[in-house]
Scaffold this active site. Structure first.
Site, PDB file in Angstrom:
ATOM      1  N   ARG A 272       5.274 -11.753  -0.693  1.00 26.16           N
ATOM      2  CA  ARG A 272       4.531 -11.759  -1.946  1.00 26.16           C
ATOM      3  C   ARG A 272       3.358 -10.804  -1.817  1.00 26.16           C
ATOM      4  NH1 ARG A 272      -0.283 -14.853  -2.479  1.00 26.16           N
ATOM      5  NH2 ARG A 272      -0.813 -16.128  -0.675  1.00 26.16           N
TER       6      ARG A 272
ATOM      7  N   ASN B 118      -0.047  -4.151  -1.415  1.00 26.32           N
ATOM      8  CA  ASN B 118       0.614  -3.234  -0.483  1.00 26.32           C
ATOM      9  C   ASN B 118       0.164  -3.424   0.960  1.00 26.32           C
ATOM     10  OD1 ASN B 118       2.023  -2.004  -2.627  1.00 26.32           O
ATOM     11  ND2 ASN B 118       0.275  -0.650  -3.046  1.00 26.32           N
ATOM     12  N   ARG B 119      -0.341  -4.593   1.277  1.00 23.98           N
ATOM     13  CA  ARG B 119      -0.807  -4.933   2.629  1.00 23.98           C
ATOM     14  C   ARG B 119      -2.018  -4.105   3.069  1.00 23.98           C
ATOM     15  NH1 ARG B 119       2.095  -8.347   1.108  1.00 23.98           N
ATOM     16  NH2 ARG B 119       3.752  -9.428   2.245  1.00 23.98           N
ATOM     17  N   LEU B 120      -2.712  -3.489   2.108  1.00 22.14           N
ATOM     18  CA  LEU B 120      -3.920  -2.725   2.425  1.00 22.14           C
ATOM     19  C   LEU B 120      -5.117  -3.649   2.275  1.00 22.14           C
ATOM     20  CD1 LEU B 120      -3.022   0.640   0.656  1.00 22.14           C
ATOM     21  CD2 LEU B 120      -2.816   0.059   3.083  1.00 22.14           C
TER      22      LEU B 120
END
Length: 211
Positions: A8, A189-191
């Site tokens: 997610r 975006n996992r940033l």
């Protein structure tokens, strides 16, 4: 089992350097109050990590009972595995995970026993059944059966009767005195946003870390 498809996005917000308090305790307080008011389940729950003499780590969830500028306090049996490991190496780590807010807080520091008077003050505020339970649980030690535990609990309740439950000599609190914090906010975006507090003179230096 392949669960690599579980995924997610973290979209609830970001964290900017300009929004951070200069003092990590103040920043912790702000996030803790937001977690409490957002009805995060068990916002006081924190994962405590310790290591044994061989360097083998262990973790468990404990409850934060109070905190101040000097540290974060939890209570336990002083004969438990965590206490034995703290006795050998007082360096510990705490982790608060508030996934409903897509946030984590990591706190590293040194655990020290608080005074018996402080422990007694908290102990006397607990429900009587919890006080009795502290007496009958040889925490982390082998137990033959749950029935044996319940029998000991019943016998202790009967023995104490209407009287006050004294503070066990083997039970009390630890205060974790922090020397490092990390505040983590999930991002798309996992940033993710990560900010690291480390001591600097009479204050703290704040650094952004790569996600």
């Amino acid at each position: 089992m392949d669960i690599s498809h579980f995924r997610r996005e973290y979209l609830k917000g970001g964290l900017q350097r300009s929004n951070l308090a200069a003092d990590p305790v103040q920043q912790f307080s702000e996030w803790f109050e937001q977690a409490r008011k957002t009805d995060v389940p068990d916002p006081t729950a924190m994962i405590l990590a310790t290591v044994d003499p061989s360097g083998k780590p262990s973790q468990r969830t404990v409850l934060l009972k109070y905190y101040d500028n000097d540290g974060y306090v939890f209570f336990t049996n002083y004969e438990s595995r965590k206490a034995r490991e703290i006795e050998n190496n007082p360096r510990v780590s705490l982790l608060f995970v508030w996934l409903e807010l897509e946030r984590q807080i990591m706190i590293s520091g040194t655990a020290q026993k608080i005074s018996a008077a402080e422990s007694a003050k908290y102990f006397m505020s607990r429900p009587k059944e919890s006080q009795v339970a502290a007496w009958v649980s040889s925490q982390s030690h082998t137990l033959s059966s749950r029935q044996m535990l319940l029998q000991k609990f019943s016998e202790m309740k009967k023995k104490i009767g209407e009287g006050k439950v004294p503070l066990p000599s083997f039970w009390g609190g630890y205060k974790v005195k922090p020397d490092e914090y990390e505040f983590w906010q999930g991002r798309k975006n996992r940033l993710h946003d990560r900010f690291h507090y480390i001591p600097a003179g009479d204050g703290w230096t704040i650094e952004r870390l790569a996600p």
